[in-house]
Design a protein around this motif. Structure first.
Motif, PDB file in Angstrom:
ATOM      1  N   CYS A  43      52.534  -7.853  67.156  1.00 13.38           N
ATOM      2  CA  CYS A  43      51.351  -8.319  66.431  1.00 13.38           C
ATOM      3  C   CYS A  43      50.201  -8.679  67.351  1.00 13.38           C
ATOM      4  CB  CYS A  43      51.717  -9.531  65.574  1.00 13.38           C
ATOM      5  SG  CYS A  43      52.819  -9.134  64.193  1.00 13.38           S
TER       6      CYS A  43
ATOM      7  N   LYS B  44      47.807  -8.920  61.410  1.00 11.33           N
ATOM      8  CA  LYS B  44      48.197  -8.325  62.695  1.00 11.33           C
ATOM      9  C   LYS B  44      49.530  -7.585  62.528  1.00 11.33           C
ATOM     10  CE  LYS B  44      48.202 -12.395  64.604  1.00 11.33           C
ATOM     11  NZ  LYS B  44      48.365 -13.510  65.562  1.00 11.33           N
ATOM     12  N   PRO B  45      49.693  -6.439  63.126  1.00 15.09           N
ATOM     13  CA  PRO B  45      48.880  -5.823  64.171  1.00 15.09           C
ATOM     14  C   PRO B  45      47.733  -4.941  63.692  1.00 15.09           C
ATOM     15  CG  PRO B  45      50.854  -4.527  63.845  1.00 15.09           C
ATOM     16  CD  PRO B  45      50.973  -5.714  62.916  1.00 15.09           C
TER      17      PRO B  45
END
Length: 234
Positions: free
Chosen positions: A192, A163-164
């Motif tokens: 994120c 993430k992201p």
């Protein structure tokens, strides 16, 4: 559209460390002959963790992931202690520290976590974890008693993207043959979790337990219990 699945971040969302990170780093360091202020270590952790590369190893062989995870954390902890070098017993220190945070006893669920997850399961929703964590998380969730409530745990270290990056969210959607609008993602990191899930097309909310805001809107909540209302509304 009806929400069919709820995806969760782990640390800071479902659970937290039982003791403050700086205090744990300092206590274990003292066991190995190094005295450092917990406040200074907490500051170094925040700075170094934010600057570290994402915990993901694109293209790595499955059998090498465990060693790569351990090396990633060793590099991070070494950087944290850089102002206090030399640290003669660093190798033994890192072994104890890494093993400490592998134990579920080093972690605690937030008070509302279990009841919220059980209610979401009762309502028939799919529950997954999407986390920028390493393989230790599987045992931690099991030890805390919530592992069986999740159909899958998607780890950045094993998927090869963190993430992201939208790919980690799309992996969860593919697993369940869902469209982005079918899933809600909940996490505590604005970049994120909130922005990452938004950019992947999922519905997303940020859990912000420490905020002093008087009102929480559709994108920000202060308790996991608020998810139950959000699921009912959509």
């Amino acid at each position: 559209m009806t929400i069919k699945a709820v995806f969760f971040d782990a640390a800071g969302t479902l659970m937290r460390t039982r003791a403050r990170v700086g205090e744990t780093y300092a206590r274990i360091a003292a066991n190995h002959g190094k005295t450092v202020s917990p406040v200074e270590l907490a500051h170094r952790f925040r700075v170094c963790f934010a600057a570290a590369p994402r915990l993901a190893f694109p293209g790595a062989a499955e059998e090498s992931i465990g060693a790569l995870e351990r090396d990633w954390w060793k590099d991070l902890v070494s950087e944290i202690f850089q102002p206090w070098t030399p640290f003669e017993n660093f190798e033994d220190y890192f072994i104890e520290l890494f093993e400490h945070f592998a134990s579920y006893e080093a972690w605690v669920l937030y008070p509302e976590t279990l009841d919220t997850l059980l209610e979401l399961k009762r309502r028939g929703l799919i529950l997954d974890v999407i986390s920028n964590f390493d393989s230790r998380l599987i045992g931690i969730l099991a030890g805390l008693g919530v592992g069986p409530l999740f159909e899958h745990v998607f780890l950045s270290s094993r998927l090869g993207y963190a993430k992201p990056d939208a790919q980690i969210f799309r992996a969860a959607l593919r697993q369940h043959h869902l469209k982005p609008a079918d899933a809600l993602h909940v996490g505590d990191n604005e970049l994120c979790d909130l922005q990452g899930a938004d950019q992947a097309g999922l519905r997303a909310v940020l859990i912000d337990r420490d905020s002093e805001a008087q009102e929480f809107g559709p994108k920000r909540i202060d308790s996991l219990r608020s998810i139950l209302r959000l699921v009912d509304e959509r």
